[in-house]
Design a protein around this motif. Structure first.
Motif, short mmCIF file in Angstrom:
data_model
loop_
_atom_site.label_atom_id
_atom_site.label_comp_id
_atom_site.label_asym_id
_atom_site.label_seq_id
_atom_site.Cartn_x
_atom_site.Cartn_y
_atom_site.Cartn_z
N ALA A 1 26.80 -4.51 -1.90
CA ALA A 1 25.79 -4.52 -1.59
C ALA A 1 25.38 -3.17 -0.71
CB ALA A 1 25.88 -5.86 -0.15
N LEU A 2 26.49 -2.66 -0.01
CA LEU A 2 25.36 -1.17 0.52
C LEU A 2 25.06 -0.56 -0.77
CD1 LEU A 2 28.39 -2.17 1.99
CD2 LEU A 2 28.70 -0.01 2.95
N PHE A 3 25.93 0.08 -1.97
CA PHE A 3 25.69 0.68 -3.32
C PHE A 3 24.05 -0.01 -3.37
CE2 PHE A 3 25.58 1.47 -7.63
CZ PHE A 3 25.19 3.32 -7.34
N LEU A 4 23.84 -1.12 -3.78
CA LEU A 4 22.35 -1.91 -4.09
C LEU A 4 21.34 -1.60 -3.20
CD1 LEU A 4 21.58 -3.23 -5.98
CD2 LEU A 4 21.88 -5.18 -5.25
N GLY A 5 21.80 -2.06 -1.99
CA GLY A 5 20.67 -1.68 -0.75
C GLY A 5 20.73 -0.23 -0.96
N ALA A 6 21.37 0.92 -0.79
CA ALA A 6 20.88 2.72 -1.39
C ALA A 6 20.77 2.36 -2.64
CB ALA A 6 22.76 2.84 -1.17
N ILE A 7 20.11 2.35 -3.39
CA ILE A 7 19.93 2.78 -4.71
C ILE A 7 18.69 2.02 -4.43
CG2 ILE A 7 19.65 1.46 -6.89
CD1 ILE A 7 21.69 4.19 -5.94
N LEU A 8 18.55 -0.06 -3.73
CA LEU A 8 16.80 -0.37 -3.82
C LEU A 8 15.75 0.75 -2.42
CD1 LEU A 8 17.98 -4.17 -3.84
CD2 LEU A 8 16.61 -2.36 -5.42
N MET A 9 16.70 0.91 -1.53
CA MET A 9 15.51 1.78 -1.17
C MET A 9 14.97 2.46 -1.06
SD MET A 9 17.67 1.09 2.71
CE MET A 9 19.40 1.31 2.41
N LEU A 10 16.57 3.97 -2.17
CA LEU A 10 15.67 4.79 -2.82
C LEU A 10 15.10 4.78 -3.46
CD1 LEU A 10 16.63 7.98 -3.12
CD2 LEU A 10 18.46 7.12 -4.70
N PHE A 11 14.86 3.71 -4.17
CA PHE A 11 13.69 3.04 -5.41
C PHE A 11 12.53 3.47 -4.34
CE2 PHE A 11 11.43 -0.53 -7.28
CZ PHE A 11 11.51 0.36 -8.64
N GLN A 12 13.23 2.42 -3.26
CA GLN A 12 11.18 1.44 -3.25
C GLN A 12 11.00 3.09 -2.38
OE1 GLN A 12 9.13 -0.98 -2.37
NE2 GLN A 12 10.68 -2.58 -3.33
N LEU A 13 11.79 3.73 -1.80
CA LEU A 13 11.30 5.48 -0.58
C LEU A 13 10.23 6.50 -2.04
CD1 LEU A 13 11.39 7.30 1.51
CD2 LEU A 13 13.39 7.75 0.98
N LEU A 14 11.32 6.09 -3.07
CA LEU A 14 10.11 6.90 -4.06
C LEU A 14 9.11 6.74 -4.60
CD1 LEU A 14 14.06 7.92 -6.01
CD2 LEU A 14 11.97 9.70 -4.74
N TRP A 15 9.20 5.33 -4.67
CA TRP A 15 7.55 4.08 -4.80
C TRP A 15 6.27 4.69 -3.93
CZ3 TRP A 15 5.05 2.17 -8.86
CH2 TRP A 15 4.00 1.68 -9.08
N VAL A 16 7.28 4.80 -2.60
CA VAL A 16 6.18 5.48 -2.02
C VAL A 16 5.74 6.26 -1.73
CG1 VAL A 16 5.98 5.51 0.40
CG2 VAL A 16 7.13 3.50 -0.18
N GLU B 1 -2.31 7.50 -0.34
CA GLU B 1 -1.86 6.79 0.17
C GLU B 1 -0.67 7.15 0.82
OE1 GLU B 1 -4.21 2.92 -0.78
OE2 GLU B 1 -2.42 2.91 0.35
N GLU B 2 -0.85 7.58 1.77
CA GLU B 2 0.54 8.18 2.20
C GLU B 2 0.87 7.21 3.61
OE1 GLU B 2 1.02 11.27 1.64
OE2 GLU B 2 3.19 11.19 3.53
N ASP B 3 0.38 6.23 4.43
CA ASP B 3 1.61 5.72 5.10
C ASP B 3 1.73 4.41 4.13
OD1 ASP B 3 1.17 4.39 8.22
OD2 ASP B 3 2.32 4.42 7.22
N SER B 4 3.54 4.38 4.59
CA SER B 4 4.62 2.94 3.60
C SER B 4 3.56 1.72 4.22
CB SER B 4 5.80 3.29 3.88
OG SER B 4 6.60 3.48 4.89
N LYS B 5 2.56 1.93 5.49
CA LYS B 5 2.35 0.16 6.19
C LYS B 5 1.48 -0.12 5.25
CE LYS B 5 4.77 0.98 10.96
NZ LYS B 5 4.34 0.92 11.86
N SER B 6 0.78 1.14 4.54
CA SER B 6 -0.68 0.47 4.47
C SER B 6 -0.36 0.40 2.85
CB SER B 6 -1.85 1.54 4.86
OG SER B 6 -1.63 2.74 3.85
N LEU B 7 0.38 1.19 1.98
CA LEU B 7 0.72 1.81 0.36
C LEU B 7 1.00 -0.21 0.14
CD1 LEU B 7 1.86 2.28 -1.47
CD2 LEU B 7 3.69 2.06 -0.67
#
Length: 165
Positions: free
Chosen positions: A131-146, A154-160
């Motif tokens: 879960a730690l590894f998967l969570g880190a990979i998923l957060m990395l994926f979401q962050l790169l998408w942002v 679209e700069e702000d992730s809240k409005s993304l």
């Protein structure tokens, strides 16, 4: 790329709903069995703990997607918009570096805990630690998408994601 993003997001959300439901049912059933019938399962506490860990780390990627992580932005908000964008970009680069380090470290943990068994469930401890590894990979994926969406205006992730998923 948008289809992959949507698939990953929906799969993550589905897992979170399923894991929460399973955890709630197990905990309620254990309470009823323990206090109503003076019995219970030996594995329920361990499984609910593992599910809670998975919910925390995998759910962090969903919180990142929605822009709901706690942040202190009072000083950034006082900056001019051009400087604000640059500071946010620099912060996101540091977040990417941290998540890469976190994913690498958690992957090393997976290799160490592969042969260790959970006391009650008798499963490899690599499963809960994944879960730690998967969570880190998923957060990395979401962050790169942002960050990619941010470069398209679209700069702000809240409005993304108000119009997505």
């Amino acid at each position: 790329m948008r289809k992959v993003y949507k698939y990953v997001t929906l799969t993550t959300q589905g897992f979170l709903v399923l894991a929460t439901g399973v955890m709630v049912v197990i905990v309620i059933l254990e309470v009823v069995l323990r206090y109503g019938f003076n019995t219970g399962f030996s594995w329920s506490e361990e499984l609910s703990r593992f599910l809670f860990i998975a919910l925390s780390f995998i759910g962090a990627s969903e919180a990142l997607r929605r822009g709901q992580h706690v942040s202190v932005s009072i000083f950034i908000d006082m900056l001019p918009s051009g400087v604000k964008r640059k500071v946010r970009f620099i912060v996101r680069v540091f977040m990417v570096l941290f998540l890469l380090l976190f994913a690498y470290s958690s992957f090393l943990l997976l290799k160490k805990f592969h042969f260790q068994l959970a006391p009650a469930l008798r499963i490899s401890m690599a499963w809960p630690h994944s879960a730690l590894f998967l969570g880190a990979i998923l957060m990395l994926f979401q962050l790169l998408w942002v960050m990619l969406k941010g470069s398209n205006g679209e700069e702000d992730s809240k409005s993304l994601l108000k119009d997505e998923v």
